[in-house]
Each structure stands twice: as structure tokens, then as C-alpha cells.
Write a protein that holds these residues in place. Sequence first.
Motif, short mmCIF file in Angstrom:
data_model
loop_
_atom_site.label_atom_id
_atom_site.label_comp_id
_atom_site.label_asym_id
_atom_site.label_seq_id
_atom_site.Cartn_x
_atom_site.Cartn_y
_atom_site.Cartn_z
N LEU A 1 0.85 -1.19 0.00
CA LEU A 1 0.00 0.00 0.00
C LEU A 1 0.88 1.24 0.00
N VAL A 2 0.64 2.16 -0.93
CA VAL A 2 1.40 3.40 -0.99
C VAL A 2 0.43 4.57 -1.08
N ARG A 3 0.82 5.67 -0.45
CA ARG A 3 0.00 6.88 -0.47
C ARG A 3 0.94 8.08 -0.38
N GLY A 4 0.78 9.01 -1.32
CA GLY A 4 1.64 10.19 -1.31
C GLY A 4 3.11 9.84 -1.47
N GLY A 5 3.40 8.75 -2.17
CA GLY A 5 4.78 8.36 -2.39
C GLY A 5 5.41 7.58 -1.25
N GLU A 6 4.65 7.31 -0.19
CA GLU A 6 5.17 6.58 0.97
C GLU A 6 4.48 5.23 1.13
N VAL A 7 5.23 4.23 1.56
CA VAL A 7 4.68 2.91 1.83
C VAL A 7 3.95 2.95 3.18
N VAL A 8 2.68 2.53 3.18
CA VAL A 8 1.90 2.55 4.42
C VAL A 8 1.51 1.15 4.87
N GLY A 9 1.84 0.14 4.11
CA GLY A 9 1.53 -1.22 4.52
C GLY A 9 2.00 -2.24 3.50
N GLU A 10 2.29 -3.47 3.97
CA GLU A 10 2.70 -4.55 3.08
C GLU A 10 1.99 -5.83 3.50
N LEU A 11 1.74 -6.69 2.52
CA LEU A 11 1.14 -7.99 2.77
C LEU A 11 1.88 -9.02 1.94
N GLN A 12 2.22 -10.16 2.58
CA GLN A 12 2.85 -11.26 1.84
C GLN A 12 2.39 -12.57 2.44
N THR A 13 1.97 -13.47 1.58
CA THR A 13 1.59 -14.79 2.05
C THR A 13 1.76 -15.81 0.95
N LEU A 14 2.29 -16.98 1.33
CA LEU A 14 2.26 -18.13 0.42
C LEU A 14 0.85 -18.69 0.42
N VAL A 15 0.48 -19.35 -0.66
CA VAL A 15 -0.87 -19.90 -0.80
C VAL A 15 -0.75 -21.35 -1.27
N ASP A 16 -1.41 -22.24 -0.56
CA ASP A 16 -1.44 -23.65 -0.98
C ASP A 16 -2.36 -23.77 -2.19
N PRO A 17 -1.82 -24.10 -3.37
CA PRO A 17 -2.67 -24.15 -4.56
C PRO A 17 -3.54 -25.41 -4.63
N GLY A 18 -3.23 -26.39 -3.78
CA GLY A 18 -3.99 -27.64 -3.82
C GLY A 18 -3.52 -28.59 -4.90
N VAL A 19 -2.51 -28.20 -5.69
CA VAL A 19 -1.94 -29.06 -6.73
C VAL A 19 -0.43 -28.90 -6.67
N PRO A 20 0.32 -29.89 -7.19
CA PRO A 20 1.78 -29.77 -7.20
C PRO A 20 2.24 -28.59 -8.06
N VAL A 21 3.33 -27.97 -7.65
CA VAL A 21 3.94 -26.89 -8.44
C VAL A 21 4.78 -27.51 -9.55
N PRO A 22 4.53 -27.19 -10.81
CA PRO A 22 5.32 -27.73 -11.91
C PRO A 22 6.80 -27.42 -11.73
N PRO A 23 7.68 -28.33 -12.12
CA PRO A 23 9.13 -28.13 -11.92
C PRO A 23 9.65 -26.84 -12.54
N GLN A 24 9.17 -26.51 -13.75
CA GLN A 24 9.68 -25.31 -14.40
C GLN A 24 9.26 -24.05 -13.65
N ILE A 25 8.07 -24.08 -13.02
CA ILE A 25 7.61 -22.93 -12.23
C ILE A 25 8.43 -22.83 -10.94
N ALA A 26 8.68 -23.97 -10.32
CA ALA A 26 9.50 -23.97 -9.11
C ALA A 26 10.90 -23.44 -9.40
N LEU A 27 11.45 -23.78 -10.57
CA LEU A 27 12.78 -23.30 -10.95
C LEU A 27 12.75 -21.79 -11.17
N LEU A 28 11.66 -21.28 -11.74
CA LEU A 28 11.56 -19.85 -12.03
C LEU A 28 11.37 -19.03 -10.77
N THR A 29 10.47 -19.46 -9.89
CA THR A 29 10.10 -18.65 -8.72
C THR A 29 10.87 -19.04 -7.46
#
Length: 574
Positions: A46-74
Motif C-alpha cells: 500500500l502506498v500513499r503520497g509516495g510513501e509505503v503505508v503497509g505490506e502484505l505477503q503470504t504463500l498460498v497452498d494451490p492444492g496441486v503440485p507446483v510444476p518443476p519449471q515454475i518452481a525453478l523460475l520462482t
Amino acid sequence: MSTMTVQGSFEDLGRPLHETTFCVVDLETTGGSAAKDAVTEIGAVLVRGGEVVGELQTLVDPGVPVPPQIALLTGITNGMLVGAPRMTAALPAFLDFAAGSVLVAHNARFDISFLRAACTAQGRPWPRFEVVDTVALARRLVTDDEVPNRKLGTLAAYFRATTTPVHRALADARATVDVLHALLARARGVTTVEDLLDFCRTDDGRRSRRHLVDGLPSCPGVYRFVDGGGRVLYVGSSLDIRTRVRSYFTASEKRRRMTEMVQVARSVEHVVCATALEAQVRELRLIAEHRPSYNRRSTRPERAAWVKVTDEPVPRLSVVSHPGADHPAAAYVGLFSSRARAREAVEAVHTAFDIRRCTPRLSRRGGGTACALAGMGRCSAPCVTGPDEAYAGVVAQVRQALDGDLSPLVETIMRRVRGLSDQQRYEEAASERDRLAALVRGVDRAQQVRGLVATGELVAARKRQVGGWELVCVRHGRMAGSAVTRAGEPVMPTVDALRATAEHVPPPVGPGSAALPEETSLLVRWLEKPGTRLVVSEGGWALPVGAAARWSQLHLVEGGRHGASLWRVPGETG
């Protein structure tokens, strides 16, 4: 004639960008299809007036395996997602975090498609966020010459973002924040959320804004593009206001800054002028008054400069911006387009005359310490000896040269140019030549302007292509009014009416003009064009040096009486 504007409400002005909260979001997923793949990570800032006022980060269980090429990328592996919340919990947390903000994403269509798909899967209504895509912004604001593509990593590197994107949601969102701020700094005239959203649309908006041309007249005048807040974006002039303004809304307008300007504009105001010259003068005045962000020329008249001989016990040359405020005994040349051009003229004088180069104010007593220039024989060191008769003679020669007698100076510099050329020092010779050219132009311009500024009133005429005459009244270097006559119509009654109704212009104080210097220079150029007649001249107008021999005096006779004295170039008729 000017248009009448109506003051709008505060709601009409839009939401200022600096008062708006933006939620910059990035998602990592198991693939590129919102219908088949799932989210593995959410990052948002979240940014307002050029300043950061909040952050959010969370991993999410997709319910399916992560493809190898995606795991390599991210770098996000199946093991990392064990125990992570499912999207049924992560989505409400994000929506609460972003509530009331404007969403921002790089390639926003991708991220928004996954968020909307998640809402649909959970039976939630999409909050209908306003969305800004930094890819769309970059396509409008960053040229192909600057970057090879509009990828986040490329833009982050180009704008020197504080965070490097690494295909992790929060890091990429942080990098997008820096890219967003850099792009907004380039979006001239975009000051509200409404402006920004309109600017981001795929259609550049020109066709939808052609209604702004409605009501504009097909005649000479000046026009102003104005944004929703009443700020002037661009000022121009034309012989045909309607045709010229209409061209901004066609595909023939290729300039990127003009396309931006049209997107931001909400109205076009105009002022009808009697002549094309009046339109050009009003354009200069409006640009100087409003300094529109989309005009490139004439927006900084204070950057222009003059060169003077100072009124000191030991005179020297000085570059100044406002000649009228100094001692009237000082000699001035100019107007130069910039201080750099003025300094070139000063260097030309220093090449030919031994006038001091140092800037401290010196007394007549002398007794100072000689500088390095004196040791090299490039200064007579009046700081040591005091100003003697020889130095006074040098100053008198400089004043004489700046007053128009450039022959000794030109001969001295041209001898130096030839000597440097004989030694094959061509770059130095070219520099000397350019400095001399700058000085000659400044002296010539000063003579032209000086004569016009000293003239209390001047009325000049030029034939119109459709018949009749266009008349311009100039007082002390400022355009005081203009008028036109039709074919076969007597001229002198219109001249008398123009003189009676023209703006009163008092004599200026000092050598400066009563008008913008660029306006006076424009008037001088117009007066010098072939076909211009001087109808009335009171107060000392003198033709430019050398011009008197090329011109002959005529007399205009109307109704059996002598109407006025006119001037024309030999060989012209009419």
C-alpha cells in the motif's frame, strides 16, 4: 473574444494522486491460465503520497503440485507450501488489505484474472477495483530508444528501483512501486486518478475528444488546451484555429507528448486575433504566464541573457538576465537565447580586447595581486595598477564595439581564425568563429531592439493575400494592437481607430523593452520582412544598420490628401 468558463465543484476536479491510496499487487501462480492454474503467493504494497503505508505477503497452498519449471523460475517448492493457507483464507485477507484503494499491477490483466477467478470460485462478488497497469503506462511513457521491452525487470533496472524483481510476489510488488512512481513523474498533466485511468486506456482517447473542436472558429488566433482542474496544458497559435486544433485529434499527430496532452485535456479555450502576428505575440505572452507543461519553447523567458559593460570603477563584461534594473550608463547587447550563448559573446570580446576577466569589484587605487591570467599576458591587471588611461581606452573600444562598430574586433578574431586554420587547429578555429558569430548576432539584435524600444509609436502595414491590409501598432517594443482592412477599403480611418484604441505602453526604464524580449524580437523580424510598410513612426524608429540604403520612401495619398509615409524595398509594387 475569449471563451467563458464555469467553475466546477470539488468533485469535478477529481481525486488528486497524492491523496490516493494505491495497492500494488503481484501474484505467483502454477501457470498462466486463471481457469486451469492456481495462486501460490500474494504480495502487495500500500502506498500513499509516495510513501509505503503497509505490506502484505503470504504463500498460498494451490492444492496441486507446483510444476518443476515454475518452481525453478520462482523458487517456490511444494515443500514451502506445506501448511500455507488456502486461497479461501488468503483472498479475504487480501481484499480487506486492498479495500478502498486503486489496484496497480505490472501486466494487470494477468493478476486481476486470477483474483477475479478466485472470487468467482468462492461465490464472492468482485469489488470492481479501479486498476492501473504499469505496462500500459510504460508503453505510453517510455520509448523504444530507452528500453528494449516493457518487462518489469527491464523497467526496474532502467529506473534504478530499490528492489530487484526476482519472481517472488512481494519483491516484485516493491519493484513495481518504484516503477509506478517513475512513470507518474513522466506523465505530465496527470494529476488525478481520473486522469491516470483515462491515460492508461488502450484507445489513446483522441477520437472520443474530438467534440472539443466544436465551436472553434476558422480564423487567426491563439488556443489553450486546459485540464479538468483549469490548468493550461498547452498554448499554440494558428491562422485557422479550428483546423489546427482538429489536427491534434487525428492520426497525423505523431508526437508522443501531444498524444499525452490530448488525453489529459478537458477543454480548448481560444482568443480570436485580427492578424497572425497578434496571435504569435499572444501565444508568447500566455506561455510566459502559464508555463504549460507540454510547451517546449518560450516557457522560461528568464533563461535569456544580455551582456553588459558594468558600471564600476574598473569595468568588465557581465552576463545578466534583466537589463532594465541596472545603471542606464551600462552598454548592453542581446537578447541571447541562453547564458551559454552570452558567454560565447563575452569570450569573443576577451579575444580581441584586454578587458579584465575577473569578477570581484575593484577600486581605483589598485594594489591587488595579479592572477594567473595576468601572468600569461591575457589581462592588463588593473587590480594591481589601477585603471589608467590605457585601460579606459580599452573599455571605450569595447563600448564602441558593443554599440555596433565591430570592424576592429572582427578583423582581430578573423586573423586568429586564419592563423589557427594554417596550423590545422581546426576545432579551435571553429570555436573562435562560433563565438564571433554569437557576438555579431547579439549586437545586431540589440541595435534592432534598441531602435524599436525607443519608438513611442509605430504603425506598420502588410498586404493581405485576400486583399486589404493588416495593420500593427507597436509602442516601445510592445505590440499595442492590430487591425485589418478589406480590399478597396480606405486605410487611414482604420489606422486612426487603431491608434486611438491601442494599449497604452509607458516608456521602459533602462535599456530593456516594455515587452517580453522575445516579443520585441518577433516584432523586429516582422518589420524587416519584404512588403512591410511603415505608416506612422513617432519617437525615433531607425531602420537597422545598412537597411536605409535598401529602402525608399513612398507616400500614401487617399482622397487627395497625404495620408502617411510608407517604406518599401525597391522593386516591390503596390
